[in-house]
Design a protein around this motif. Structure first.
Motif, PDB file in Angstrom:
ATOM      1  N   PRO A 184       0.700  -1.075   0.141  1.00  0.00           N
ATOM      2  CA  PRO A 184       0.048   0.270  -0.222  1.00  0.00           C
ATOM      3  C   PRO A 184       0.792   0.797  -0.200  1.00  0.00           C
ATOM      4  O   PRO A 184       0.435   2.126  -0.133  1.00  0.00           O
ATOM      5  CB  PRO A 184      -0.920   0.233   1.364  1.00  0.00           C
ATOM      6  N   GLY A 242       0.132  -1.243  -7.092  1.00  0.00           N
ATOM      7  CA  GLY A 242      -0.258  -1.304  -5.934  1.00  0.00           C
ATOM      8  C   GLY A 242      -0.380  -2.285  -5.113  1.00  0.00           C
ATOM      9  O   GLY A 242      -1.787  -3.156  -6.142  1.00  0.00           O
ATOM     10  N   ASP A 274      -0.941  -5.688  -3.705  1.00  0.00           N
ATOM     11  CA  ASP A 274      -1.023  -7.287  -4.676  1.00  0.00           C
ATOM     12  C   ASP A 274      -2.002  -6.780  -5.593  1.00  0.00           C
ATOM     13  O   ASP A 274      -2.983  -6.129  -6.544  1.00  0.00           O
ATOM     14  CB  ASP A 274      -2.089  -7.922  -3.597  1.00  0.00           C
ATOM     15  N   VAL A 284      -5.444  -8.450  -6.723  1.00  0.00           N
ATOM     16  CA  VAL A 284      -6.729  -8.153  -6.840  1.00  0.00           C
ATOM     17  C   VAL A 284      -6.733  -6.543  -7.034  1.00  0.00           C
ATOM     18  O   VAL A 284      -6.454  -5.042  -6.600  1.00  0.00           O
ATOM     19  CB  VAL A 284      -6.451  -7.656  -4.906  1.00  0.00           C
ATOM     20  N   THR A 327      -2.199  -6.339  -0.016  1.00  0.00           N
ATOM     21  CA  THR A 327      -3.573  -5.552   0.114  1.00  0.00           C
ATOM     22  C   THR A 327      -4.060  -4.557   0.738  1.00  0.00           C
ATOM     23  O   THR A 327      -3.973  -4.269   2.117  1.00  0.00           O
ATOM     24  CB  THR A 327      -4.452  -5.955   0.059  1.00  0.00           C
ATOM     25  N   ALA A 328      -4.223  -3.365   0.258  1.00  0.00           N
ATOM     26  CA  ALA A 328      -5.092  -2.133   1.074  1.00  0.00           C
ATOM     27  C   ALA A 328      -5.904  -2.651   1.865  1.00  0.00           C
ATOM     28  O   ALA A 328      -5.524  -2.437   3.109  1.00  0.00           O
ATOM     29  CB  ALA A 328      -5.434  -1.407   0.337  1.00  0.00           C
ATOM     30  N   ASN A 354     -12.267   1.082  -4.465  1.00  0.00           N
ATOM     31  CA  ASN A 354     -13.171   1.514  -5.564  1.00  0.00           C
ATOM     32  C   ASN A 354     -13.760   2.640  -5.126  1.00  0.00           C
ATOM     33  O   ASN A 354     -14.971   2.346  -5.532  1.00  0.00           O
ATOM     34  CB  ASN A 354     -12.677   1.160  -6.987  1.00  0.00           C
ATOM     35  N   GLY A 385      -9.859   3.879   6.117  1.00  0.00           N
ATOM     36  CA  GLY A 385      -8.872   3.955   5.820  1.00  0.00           C
ATOM     37  C   GLY A 385      -8.217   4.555   4.548  1.00  0.00           C
ATOM     38  O   GLY A 385      -8.376   4.434   3.370  1.00  0.00           O
ATOM     39  N   ALA A 442      -4.884   6.479   2.317  1.00  0.00           N
ATOM     40  CA  ALA A 442      -3.387   6.401   1.915  1.00  0.00           C
ATOM     41  C   ALA A 442      -2.581   5.890   2.944  1.00  0.00           C
ATOM     42  O   ALA A 442      -1.199   5.631   3.308  1.00  0.00           O
ATOM     43  CB  ALA A 442      -3.189   7.689   1.929  1.00  0.00           C
ATOM     44  N   VAL A 443      -3.367   4.342   4.215  1.00  0.00           N
ATOM     45  CA  VAL A 443      -2.657   3.874   4.627  1.00  0.00           C
ATOM     46  C   VAL A 443      -1.118   3.801   4.153  1.00  0.00           C
ATOM     47  O   VAL A 443      -0.806   3.038   3.231  1.00  0.00           O
ATOM     48  CB  VAL A 443      -3.377   2.548   5.059  1.00  0.00           C
ATOM     49  N   ARG A 490       0.819   5.815   3.703  1.00  0.00           N
ATOM     50  CA  ARG A 490       2.377   6.727   3.156  1.00  0.00           C
ATOM     51  C   ARG A 490       2.130   7.849   3.982  1.00  0.00           C
ATOM     52  O   ARG A 490       1.196   7.550   5.387  1.00  0.00           O
ATOM     53  CB  ARG A 490       1.588   7.415   1.911  1.00  0.00           C
ATOM     54  N   MET A 510     -10.273   8.250  -3.563  1.00  0.00           N
ATOM     55  CA  MET A 510      -9.644   7.298  -3.882  1.00  0.00           C
ATOM     56  C   MET A 510      -8.995   6.275  -3.770  1.00  0.00           C
ATOM     57  O   MET A 510      -8.607   5.267  -3.991  1.00  0.00           O
ATOM     58  CB  MET A 510      -9.617   7.783  -5.961  1.00  0.00           C
ATOM     59  N   ALA A 511      -7.859   6.387  -2.787  1.00  0.00           N
ATOM     60  CA  ALA A 511      -7.269   6.517  -2.444  1.00  0.00           C
ATOM     61  C   ALA A 511      -7.833   5.564  -1.040  1.00  0.00           C
ATOM     62  O   ALA A 511      -7.155   5.499  -0.122  1.00  0.00           O
ATOM     63  CB  ALA A 511      -6.284   6.916  -1.630  1.00  0.00           C
ATOM     64  N   THR A 512      -8.830   5.768  -0.646  1.00  0.00           N
ATOM     65  CA  THR A 512      -9.699   5.202   0.697  1.00  0.00           C
ATOM     66  C   THR A 512     -10.058   4.009   0.015  1.00  0.00           C
ATOM     67  O   THR A 512     -10.780   3.252  -0.067  1.00  0.00           O
ATOM     68  CB  THR A 512     -11.006   6.256   0.794  1.00  0.00           C
TER      69      THR A 512
HETATM   70  N1  SAH Z   1      -4.441  -3.894  -5.990  1.00  0.00           N
HETATM   71  C1  SAH Z   1      -4.483  -2.793  -4.956  1.00  0.00           C
HETATM   72  C2  SAH Z   1      -6.062  -2.447  -5.438  1.00  0.00           C
HETATM   73  C3  SAH Z   1      -6.597  -1.846  -6.570  1.00  0.00           C
HETATM   74  S1  SAH Z   1      -7.731  -0.420  -6.346  1.00  0.00           S
HETATM   75  C4  SAH Z   1      -4.019  -3.229  -3.922  1.00  0.00           C
HETATM   76  O1  SAH Z   1      -4.143  -4.460  -3.097  1.00  0.00           O
HETATM   77  O2  SAH Z   1      -4.130  -2.709  -2.436  1.00  0.00           O
HETATM   78  C5  SAH Z   1      -7.640   1.210  -5.900  1.00  0.00           C
HETATM   79  C6  SAH Z   1      -7.705   1.227  -4.377  1.00  0.00           C
HETATM   80  O3  SAH Z   1      -6.993  -0.211  -3.712  1.00  0.00           O
HETATM   81  C7  SAH Z   1      -8.339   2.174  -4.226  1.00  0.00           C
HETATM   82  O4  SAH Z   1      -9.227   3.085  -4.674  1.00  0.00           O
HETATM   83  C8  SAH Z   1      -8.010   1.767  -2.249  1.00  0.00           C
HETATM   84  O5  SAH Z   1      -9.695   1.744  -2.004  1.00  0.00           O
HETATM   85  C9  SAH Z   1      -7.479   0.383  -2.170  1.00  0.00           C
HETATM   86  N2  SAH Z   1      -6.011   1.292  -2.110  1.00  0.00           N
HETATM   87  C10 SAH Z   1      -4.606   1.701  -2.529  1.00  0.00           C
HETATM   88  N3  SAH Z   1      -4.091   1.826  -1.658  1.00  0.00           N
HETATM   89  C11 SAH Z   1      -4.727   2.103  -0.274  1.00  0.00           C
HETATM   90  C12 SAH Z   1      -4.265   2.520   0.411  1.00  0.00           C
HETATM   91  N4  SAH Z   1      -2.268   3.083   0.465  1.00  0.00           N
HETATM   92  N5  SAH Z   1      -4.090   3.087   1.506  1.00  0.00           N
HETATM   93  C13 SAH Z   1      -6.330   2.491   1.660  1.00  0.00           C
HETATM   94  N6  SAH Z   1      -6.525   2.140  -0.069  1.00  0.00           N
HETATM   95  C14 SAH Z   1      -6.049   1.447  -0.457  1.00  0.00           C
END
Ligand code: SAH
Length: 254
Positions: free
Chosen positions: A12, A80, A82, A85, A115-116, A165, A195, A197-198, A200, A220-222
Motif C-alpha cells: 500500500p 499497488g 497486491d 486484487v 493488499t490495502a 475503489n 483507511g 493512504a494507509v 503513506r 480514491m485512495a480510501t
Molecule cells: N491492487 C490494489 C488495489 C487496487 S484498486 C491492492 O491490492 O491494494 C485501488 C483501490 O485500492 C483504491 O481505490 C483504494 O480503495 C485501495 N487502496 C490502494 N492503496 C491504498 C492505501 N494505501 N490506503 C487505502 N486504500 C488503498
C-alpha cells in the motif's frame, strides 16, 4: 532467448511493506511498466527503462509489457498493493489469453503484495477476524445493479465487506447509495472503517458506525471496511477504538 514478465505488488505504500521478493524482481528487471505514481515509488537503477502510463490504460500497458518481454527482455509490471486484487495481474492474464501463442511460452511470475484491505484492517484491529469478502465499488467494468445485489448478499449472510475503489470524480454517488443499501440490512451501530493512504505520509484512519458513515470522508485512495453484525469496537481511553470480528459467531458450538 525467452523473456520474463514479473507482475509485482508494491504494497500500500510504506517501503517496509515491500516484500524482499518484490524488491528483487524490480531490481532484476531491464524495464519497468506501471501507473506513473506507482513507478515513482520504486527506486531507479541506471540503465533500467521506465514506461509510466495512465491509470486507465491497464490493457494497453499489459500488452506493451508482454510485447517487450516477448523480445527476450526481463520486464516487471508494478501494481499497488497486491497485483492480483483489482489490479494488473488479471489484465496481464487477459492479454495472454487473447494474444499471440508466443506469449504463452513466456516465464510469467506474479509477486504478491500486501493488499490495502489487510493494511487498513491491521490499523483498526482485527475486523477481518471472521468471514469477509472484498468488492470493488467501481461500475466501470460491471453494472451497478450487480454491485447492489452483491452488497445485499454479502451483508445478508454476515460477511464483513471491504470496499475498494469507493468513489471518484466520475462516480460520485455510488458510495452513498451503497451505505444506504447496507443500512437496510445491518444495525446502525455496525463499525465502519475508512483507511486513507494507509502506509503513506498522509495516512488517515477513521472509525465510525454505519449510521455515521459519510461518503465525503472517502476518496480514491480510501479503502472502507464495513463490519458484520458481529463486529464490535472496544472503546479505549485516549486511544482509537479497537475494532474486531470475533472468531466464533454467536450460536457456534464451542
Ligand atoms: N491492487 C490494489 C488495489 C487496487 S484498486 C491492492 O491490492 O491494494 C485501488 C483501490 O485500492 C483504491 O481505490 C483504494 O480503495 C485501495 N487502496 C490502494 N492503496 C491504498 C492505501 N494505501 N490506503 C487505502 N486504500 C488503498
Amino acid at each position: 532467448m525467452s523473456g520474463r514478465l514479473a507482475v509485482v505488488g508494491l504494497g500500500p505504500g510504506d517501503a517496509r511493506w515491500l516484500t524482499r521478493e518484490a524488491e528483487a524482481a524490480i531490481a532484476a528487471a531491464a524495464a519497468l511498466y506501471g501507473y506513473g505514481p506507482y513507478l515513482d515509488r520504486v527506486p531507479s537503477r541506471p540503465g533500467q527503462a521506465r514506461h509510466p502510463s495512465d491509470n486507465r490504460e491497464e490493457a494497453a500497458r499489459a500488452a506493451a509489457a508482454l510485447r517487450h518481454a516477448a523480445e527476450g527482455a526481463s520486464v516487471a509490471v508494478v501494481s499497488g498493493g497486491d497485483p492480483g486484487v483489482f489490479a494488473m495481474a488479471a489484465a496481464v492474464c487477459a492479454e495472454i489469453e487473447a494474444g499471440p501463442q508466443a506469449w504463452r511460452t513466456l516465464d510469467v511470475v506474479i509477486v504478491p503484495g500486501v493488499t490495502a484491505m489487510l493494511a487498513v484492517a491491521a490499523r483498526a484491529g482485527a475486523p477481518l477476524g471472521h468471514d469477509f469478502c472484498a468488492l470493488s465499488l467501481s461500475d466501470n467494468l460491471k453494472p451497478w445493479e450487480l454491485i447492489e445485489r452483491r452488497l445485499d448478499a454479502a451483508a445478508g449472510v454476515g460477511f464483513v465487506i471491504a470496499l475498494y475503489n469507493p468513489i471518484s470524480r466520475a462516480r460520485p454517488w455510488q458510495l452513498g447509495a451503497a451505505f444506504e443499501r447496507l443500512r437496510q440490512r445491518l444495525p446502525a451501530s455496525t463499525p465502519v472503517m475508512f483507511g486513507r493512504a494507509v502506509g503513506r505520509p498522509d495516512e488517515n484512519v477513521v472509525v465510525t458506525t454505519l449510521e455515521g458513515a459519510d461518503p465525503a470522508t472517502a476518496d480514491m485512495a480510501t479503502l472502507i471496511i464495513v463490519g458484520s453484525s458481529e463486529t464490535r469496537a472496544i472503546a479505549r481511553p485516549g486511544r482509537a477504538p479497537l475494532v474486531y470480528t470475533p472468531r466464533a459467531v454467536q450460536g457456534a458450538s464451542a
